[in-house]
Enzyme design. Structure first.
Site, short mmCIF file in Angstrom:
data_model
loop_
_atom_site.label_atom_id
_atom_site.label_comp_id
_atom_site.label_asym_id
_atom_site.label_seq_id
_atom_site.Cartn_x
_atom_site.Cartn_y
_atom_site.Cartn_z
N LYS A 21 0.86 -1.48 -0.38
CA LYS A 21 0.31 -0.05 0.17
C LYS A 21 1.00 0.91 -0.11
O LYS A 21 0.60 2.36 -0.70
CB LYS A 21 -1.10 -0.12 0.83
CG LYS A 21 -1.38 -0.86 1.45
CD LYS A 21 -2.72 -1.46 2.54
CE LYS A 21 -1.63 -1.11 4.10
NZ LYS A 21 -0.93 -2.23 4.73
N ARG A 96 -9.64 0.50 9.08
CA ARG A 96 -8.82 -0.82 9.51
C ARG A 96 -9.95 -1.45 10.46
O ARG A 96 -9.63 -2.70 10.62
CB ARG A 96 -7.80 -0.86 10.66
CG ARG A 96 -6.71 -0.85 8.97
CD ARG A 96 -5.28 -1.12 9.58
NE ARG A 96 -4.04 -0.20 9.74
CZ ARG A 96 -2.91 -0.90 9.42
NH1 ARG A 96 -2.79 -1.72 9.91
NH2 ARG A 96 -1.78 0.42 8.81
N ARG A 135 12.63 -5.21 5.03
CA ARG A 135 11.68 -4.13 4.47
C ARG A 135 13.11 -3.13 5.47
O ARG A 135 13.19 -3.44 6.15
CB ARG A 135 10.71 -3.46 4.67
CG ARG A 135 9.98 -1.27 4.53
CD ARG A 135 9.06 -1.59 4.34
NE ARG A 135 8.51 -2.11 6.53
CZ ARG A 135 6.83 -2.30 6.02
NH1 ARG A 135 6.14 -1.70 5.38
NH2 ARG A 135 6.15 -2.99 7.27
N ARG A 168 12.09 -0.87 9.84
CA ARG A 168 11.47 -1.67 11.52
C ARG A 168 10.92 -1.84 12.45
O ARG A 168 11.39 -3.39 12.22
CB ARG A 168 10.06 -0.79 10.92
CG ARG A 168 9.18 0.37 10.20
CD ARG A 168 8.17 0.27 9.61
NE ARG A 168 7.01 -0.33 10.03
CZ ARG A 168 6.22 -0.66 9.19
NH1 ARG A 168 6.16 0.02 8.13
NH2 ARG A 168 5.38 -1.05 9.49
N ARG A 179 0.63 -9.43 13.17
CA ARG A 179 -0.31 -7.72 12.30
C ARG A 179 -1.45 -8.65 12.24
O ARG A 179 -2.38 -8.34 11.36
CB ARG A 179 0.67 -7.06 11.70
CG ARG A 179 1.56 -6.35 12.88
CD ARG A 179 2.84 -5.12 12.47
NE ARG A 179 2.65 -4.64 11.11
CZ ARG A 179 3.52 -4.55 9.89
NH1 ARG A 179 5.18 -5.14 10.94
NH2 ARG A 179 2.88 -4.20 9.43
P1 AP5 Z 1 5.20 -1.48 1.77
O1 AP5 Z 1 4.48 -0.74 -0.01
O2 AP5 Z 1 5.60 -1.18 2.81
O3 AP5 Z 1 3.79 -2.27 2.30
P2 AP5 Z 1 2.30 -1.73 3.16
O4 AP5 Z 1 1.54 -2.63 2.89
O5 AP5 Z 1 2.16 0.03 2.90
O6 AP5 Z 1 2.74 -2.86 4.50
P3 AP5 Z 1 2.54 -1.75 6.15
O7 AP5 Z 1 3.88 -3.01 6.73
O8 AP5 Z 1 3.58 -0.21 6.13
O9 AP5 Z 1 1.29 -1.58 6.07
P4 AP5 Z 1 1.15 -1.50 7.73
O10 AP5 Z 1 -0.55 -1.99 6.92
O11 AP5 Z 1 0.91 -2.91 8.42
O12 AP5 Z 1 1.48 -0.63 9.03
P5 AP5 Z 1 1.60 0.50 8.98
O13 AP5 Z 1 2.54 1.25 9.02
O14 AP5 Z 1 0.28 1.49 8.13
O15 AP5 Z 1 5.62 -3.03 1.49
C1 AP5 Z 1 6.38 -3.76 2.32
C2 AP5 Z 1 7.92 -4.30 1.92
O16 AP5 Z 1 6.86 -5.23 0.40
C3 AP5 Z 1 8.39 -2.90 1.45
O17 AP5 Z 1 9.97 -4.18 1.89
C4 AP5 Z 1 8.76 -2.89 -0.63
O18 AP5 Z 1 9.19 -2.25 -0.76
C5 AP5 Z 1 7.87 -4.63 -0.73
N1 AP5 Z 1 7.55 -4.24 -2.02
C6 AP5 Z 1 6.55 -3.85 -2.07
N2 AP5 Z 1 5.71 -3.79 -2.84
C7 AP5 Z 1 6.36 -5.44 -3.62
C8 AP5 Z 1 5.66 -6.19 -4.88
N3 AP5 Z 1 5.07 -6.39 -5.67
N4 AP5 Z 1 6.76 -7.13 -5.15
C9 AP5 Z 1 7.47 -7.12 -4.03
N5 AP5 Z 1 8.06 -6.94 -2.55
C10 AP5 Z 1 7.04 -5.85 -2.95
O19 AP5 Z 1 1.30 0.92 10.90
C11 AP5 Z 1 1.41 0.23 11.46
C12 AP5 Z 1 0.83 -0.16 12.91
O20 AP5 Z 1 0.46 1.49 13.91
C13 AP5 Z 1 -0.24 -1.32 12.59
O21 AP5 Z 1 0.35 -2.42 13.39
C14 AP5 Z 1 -1.46 -0.78 13.54
O22 AP5 Z 1 -0.46 -1.40 15.60
C15 AP5 Z 1 -1.74 1.37 13.87
N6 AP5 Z 1 -2.44 1.24 13.02
C16 AP5 Z 1 -2.02 1.97 11.76
N7 AP5 Z 1 -2.44 2.09 11.05
C17 AP5 Z 1 -4.36 2.01 11.68
C18 AP5 Z 1 -5.86 1.49 12.18
N8 AP5 Z 1 -6.13 2.61 10.80
N9 AP5 Z 1 -5.69 1.41 12.77
C19 AP5 Z 1 -5.48 0.61 14.33
N10 AP5 Z 1 -3.83 0.99 14.45
C20 AP5 Z 1 -2.76 1.42 13.32
#
Ligand code: AP5
Length: 225
Positions: A21, A96, A135, A168, A179
């Protein structure tokens, strides 16, 4: 990707942790000039600044649990009410839970253009552990890298800005499992909410990032429903 309808969208990006994403949202924001709002990035910023919200969120994030709805909704509603969110935006990582989806509808009602796309990035869960544990993120510009799938030319240095890369703290296998479990139980049901409202569009995110971006362009340019 064309930009002909890229002026007035309000898109939410849905998908499991590691689905890509953030990678795709940054690229689309770069091409279209829209605002990219990542709730994970906002929380990490609060944490690094030691705000009250950051302190409240820390324990949940460290354990791979969702931060409570009340805190999340207040943070997002305040963010999308700011003047720089008057035009197109991508909301990455929110909603979410069902409660967050309802609150978002109240905040972005039809007079504000409503939600235009709910884009689901579909990846088999077996690929996600590798994506997340490998990552690396730039501590300076926020660029997202991967030791295997998107390596930098120099170890631990960002190709874009020469900033130091960080791993991270929630990208270790035990927290990733938690997660993914939170995603399955609390976030997957939200997909049906958008299917029922005719806003749902799906991208095959289990292909190379450029191919994913091509598919994203197609779903953003076509009418959903
Ligand atoms: P990346 O693009 O970083 O993936 P992403 O979907 O953004 O994954 P995140 O881990 O950031 O999402 P998340 O939802 O767990 O974490 P968030 O920070 O939102 O890609 C991942 C890796 O894959 C990278 O290395 C990239 O290079 C590689 N990649 C990408 N595309 C690829 C492809 N096509 N092929 C191969 N490799 C690829 O949330 C963190 C924490 O915050 C949560 O756990 C929670 O505690 C809290 N939080 C955030 N939002 C909320 C909410 N709305 N409600 C409650 N808690 C929340």
């Amino acid at each position: 990707m064309g930009t002909k309808t890229m002026t007035a969208f309000h898109a939410i990006f849905l998908g499991a942790p590691g689905a890509g994403k953030g990678t795709q949202a940054k690229k689309l924001a770069g091409v279209s000039g829209c605002l990219h709002i990542s709730t994970g990035d906002m929380l990490r910023e609060h944490r690094s600044q030691g705000t009250e919200l950051g302190c409240q969120a820390q324990g949940y994030m460290d354990e791979g649990k969702l931060v409570p709805d009340g805190l999340m909704v207040e943070m997002v509603v305040e963010r999308i009410a700011r003047p720089d969110a008057a035009d197109a935006w991508i909301l990455d990582g929110f909603p979410r839970t069902g409660e967050q989806a309802l609150a978002l509808d109240r905040a972005v009602d039809d007079s504000a253009g409503g939600i235009t796309h709910a884009v689901f990035f579909d990846v088999p869960h077996g690929s996600l552990i590798d994506r997340l544990t490998g990552r690396r993120t730039c501590s300076q510009c926020g660029a997202i890298w991967h030791i295997k799938f998107k390596p930098t030319s120099r170890d631990e240095i960002c190709d874009d800005c020469e900033g130091a890369l960080v791993h991270r703290s929630d990208d270790n296998e035990a927290v990733v499992e938690q997660r993914l479990s939170a995603y399955r139980t609390q976030t997957e049901p939200v997909l049906d909410y958008y299917r029922d409202r005719g806003l749902f569009c799906e991208v095959n995110a289990d292909q190379a990032p450029d191919a994913v971006f091509e598919d994203l362009g197609k779903v953003m340019l076509k009418e959903v429903g």
